[in-house]
Design an enzyme around this catalytic site. Structure first.
Site, PDB file in Angstrom:
ATOM      1  N   GLU A  78      13.395 -26.507 -61.601  1.00  0.00           N
ATOM      2  CA  GLU A  78      14.356 -27.309 -62.358  1.00  0.00           C
ATOM      3  C   GLU A  78      14.046 -28.781 -62.120  1.00  0.00           C
ATOM      4  O   GLU A  78      13.785 -29.201 -60.995  1.00  0.00           O
ATOM      5  CB  GLU A  78      15.780 -26.998 -61.919  1.00  0.00           C
ATOM      6  CG  GLU A  78      16.850 -27.950 -62.404  1.00  0.00           C
ATOM      7  CD  GLU A  78      16.918 -28.061 -63.919  1.00  0.00           C
ATOM      8  OE1 GLU A  78      17.149 -29.185 -64.416  1.00  0.00           O
ATOM      9  OE2 GLU A  78      16.723 -27.040 -64.612  1.00  0.00           O
ATOM     10  N   TYR A 134      12.937 -24.048 -65.969  1.00  0.00           N
ATOM     11  CA  TYR A 134      14.101 -24.798 -66.451  1.00  0.00           C
ATOM     12  C   TYR A 134      15.362 -24.045 -65.997  1.00  0.00           C
ATOM     13  O   TYR A 134      16.230 -23.698 -66.788  1.00  0.00           O
ATOM     14  CB  TYR A 134      14.093 -24.951 -67.973  1.00  0.00           C
ATOM     15  CG  TYR A 134      12.793 -25.454 -68.557  1.00  0.00           C
ATOM     16  CD1 TYR A 134      12.526 -26.818 -68.621  1.00  0.00           C
ATOM     17  CD2 TYR A 134      11.840 -24.566 -69.052  1.00  0.00           C
ATOM     18  CE1 TYR A 134      11.325 -27.283 -69.178  1.00  0.00           C
ATOM     19  CE2 TYR A 134      10.643 -25.023 -69.609  1.00  0.00           C
ATOM     20  CZ  TYR A 134      10.391 -26.372 -69.662  1.00  0.00           C
ATOM     21  OH  TYR A 134       9.201 -26.833 -70.203  1.00  0.00           O
ATOM     22  N   GLN A 141      26.360 -23.448 -68.657  1.00  0.00           N
ATOM     23  CA  GLN A 141      26.615 -23.035 -70.035  1.00  0.00           C
ATOM     24  C   GLN A 141      28.039 -23.408 -70.447  1.00  0.00           C
ATOM     25  O   GLN A 141      28.981 -23.275 -69.669  1.00  0.00           O
ATOM     26  CB  GLN A 141      26.413 -21.528 -70.172  1.00  0.00           C
ATOM     27  CG  GLN A 141      24.974 -21.071 -69.973  1.00  0.00           C
ATOM     28  CD  GLN A 141      24.058 -21.516 -71.101  1.00  0.00           C
ATOM     29  OE1 GLN A 141      24.509 -21.791 -72.217  1.00  0.00           O
ATOM     30  NE2 GLN A 141      22.765 -21.582 -70.823  1.00  0.00           N
ATOM     31  N   ASP A 173      14.328 -21.192 -70.036  1.00  0.00           N
ATOM     32  CA  ASP A 173      15.546 -21.665 -70.703  1.00  0.00           C
ATOM     33  C   ASP A 173      15.451 -23.178 -70.828  1.00  0.00           C
ATOM     34  O   ASP A 173      16.165 -23.933 -70.170  1.00  0.00           O
ATOM     35  CB  ASP A 173      16.777 -21.260 -69.894  1.00  0.00           C
ATOM     36  CG  ASP A 173      18.086 -21.636 -70.589  1.00  0.00           C
ATOM     37  OD1 ASP A 173      18.045 -21.991 -71.776  1.00  0.00           O
ATOM     38  OD2 ASP A 173      19.145 -21.583 -69.932  1.00  0.00           O
ATOM     39  N   CYS A 225      18.257 -22.847 -77.438  1.00  0.00           N
ATOM     40  CA  CYS A 225      19.462 -23.359 -78.081  1.00  0.00           C
ATOM     41  C   CYS A 225      19.125 -24.134 -79.345  1.00  0.00           C
ATOM     42  O   CYS A 225      20.012 -24.753 -79.938  1.00  0.00           O
ATOM     43  CB  CYS A 225      20.263 -24.238 -77.118  1.00  0.00           C
ATOM     44  SG  CYS A 225      19.366 -25.667 -76.484  1.00  0.00           S
TER      45      CYS A 225
END
Length: 475
Positions: A337, A313, A284, A404, A431
């Protein structure tokens, strides 16, 4: 009215997703305008005016009637559209909302989220965009990551929006003090194509990663290595590099990664959580984002000891580690991932947790069939992402699913697999408001109820915003 072939005078309308406000010419053509505020009367320079296009694009060059939320001074002069227009150049990208005060920025972002959730998910959202604890009054000093492109002559810089002309960087006020002290835009990087900088929020050693040009000569690379090695010693930094012709990253100075830490308020275990993040791995960007998002995910997930969690993710394992601590050794976390680099970081970061399984692979393929490699398979049976070529572990039935995804959102096959797994709760970290709205709409049509959406201003002075949605099954 038309003042010149490339200039217009426009009254600006509502904000739109993507960092624009919408206006119309006297002829009725839609123009997406950057660096303006709803209600303003402005002069603009058209940056995209194809006569056959359904809409045009423009940048504000002068404000004739400002809106109340417009700042007197932009926090980053090189991204100030009005200053750039007077210098006959384009503003650098990365601070397209900097002309507005923070309260106005958050209201614009609130409007976009509400519009996307209403239009795409059929959800009436009346929340607010919340600032991060400890935010600076002008929304600067938050970026712990910075990307610079490098011109063929070695000069680093950044691009204006939708431009191919690289502009030099004199400063970057949105970056943390640690990055600004390095001033990575100051050295020349002959032989490099890009430079990525990471400065841990906890104050650890920053790292500069150099992506070398495909045509860089061995002499250029060696000269750059020696120059940056001395620079790193003087600045207390690490330096790594990678050629597109090689698989492995070269260590030029210091350590080959950064370390991020997080202390969770109220946690039963006072020991901070720690993550290794590789030079090209994901973390992040905002210095306060890990704590802000971890807190929101924990509030929404309602984790209990013994719960089974999917973390999809999963990146370097931020939410994986937080969830693993909450569910305890009687629970389990299954993390997936796709990035080989970030997945390897996750395997390293979670190797100490026997109740965590970390898998590298496409999330949809891992959930629906063969398509992943085990990076860390509980009870100490860890293997690196490179070596782990065994059968992908079958994911256990989850009590909670955390997603995410990247800006494009979750694949519809992933949402279908999550729905079939029938968890108690879904926590979706987003996001991009449009992707969030689309995916929440898909889940609602499958019978999921949106319990709440929290929004956070993790990207001050830009149009970007983060949101965390919580869903429970209607049945």
């Amino acid at each position: 009215m038309t003042d010149a072939p490339d200039h217009l005078e426009l009254r600006l309308g509502a904000v739109a997703h993507g960092g624009h406000v919408v206006a119309r010419t006297d002829e009725g053509r839609v123009v997406f305008v950057r660096h303006g505020l709803p209600g303003e009367l402005v002069r603009v320079r058209l940056t995209d005016r194809d006569p056959a296009a359904s809409f045009w694009r423009a940048d504000v060059t002068d404000v004739l009637e400002p809106a109340p939320g417009r700042r007197e001074a932009h926090p980053w002069q090189q991204a100030d559209a009005l200053v750039a227009a007077r210098a006959d150049r384009s503003p650098l990208g990365g601070a397209e909302f900097g002309h507005a005060d923070l309260a106005t920025q958050r209201e614009l972002k609130r409007h976009v989220i509400a519009e996307q959730l209403g239009h795409l998910a059929g959800h009436d959202w009346d929340g607010e965009v919340q600032p991060v604890a400890g935010e600076s009054p002008d929304g600067t000093g938050w970026r712990t990551r910075l990307h610079l492109d490098v011109a063929p002559d070695g000069t680093p810089g950044m691009y204006p929006h939708r431009s191919t002309e690289l502009g030099p960087v004199a400063d970057m006020p949105l970056a943390t003090d640690a990055i600004r002290a390095l001033a990575p835009w100051s050295p020349a990087y002959p032989g490099a194509a890009r430079v990525d900088v990471a400065a841990p929020a906890s104050g650890g050693t920053p790292l500069v990663h150099v992506g070398l040009r495909p045509d860089a000569t061995s002499e250029q690379v060696e000269a750059l290595r020696q120059r940056l090695g001395a620079w790193a010693h003087d600045h207390g930094a690490s330096v790594t590099a990678r050629s597109p012709h090689e698989r492995d990253t070269q260590l030029w100075a210091g350590a080959g990664h950064v370390q991020e830490t997080l202390e969770l308020p109220g946690a039963t275990d006072p020991e901070p959580l720690r993550w290794r993040v590789s030079p090209t791995g994901f973390w992040q960007i905002h210095r306060g984002a890990p704590q802000t998002l971890a807190g929101a995910v924990l509030r929404g997930a309602g984790l209990r000891p013994g719960d089974s969690v999917w973390d999809l993710y999963s990146g370097a394992g931020l939410f994986t580690a937080v969830a693993a601590r909450e569910v305890g050794p009687t629970g389990s976390v299954f993390a997936v991932e796709g990035s080989p680099v970030t997945s390897a970081d996750a395997a390293h970061n979670l190797a100490h947790a026997p109740h965590v399984t970390s898998v590298r692979g496409d999330v949809a393929r891992v959930l629906t069939g063969p398509g992943g490699r085990s990076g860390h398979r509980g009870r100490g049976a860890a293997s690196s992402s490179r070596r782990g070529r065994g059968t992908t572990p079958r994911p256990p039935r989850p009590d909670v699913v955390v997603l995410d995804p990247p800006r494009a959102g979750a694949a519809k096959e992933v949402l279908a697999a999550v729905d079939r797994a029938a968890p108690r709760t879904i926590v979706y970290v987003a996001c991009d408001p449009a992707a969030l709205g689309r995916d929440l709409g898909r889940l609602r049509r499958r019978g999921w109820r949106i319990e709440g959406v929290e929004a956070f201003d993790l990207y001050p002075n830009t149009h970007h915003v983060e949101a965390v949605a919580v869903l429970n099954c209607e049945g």
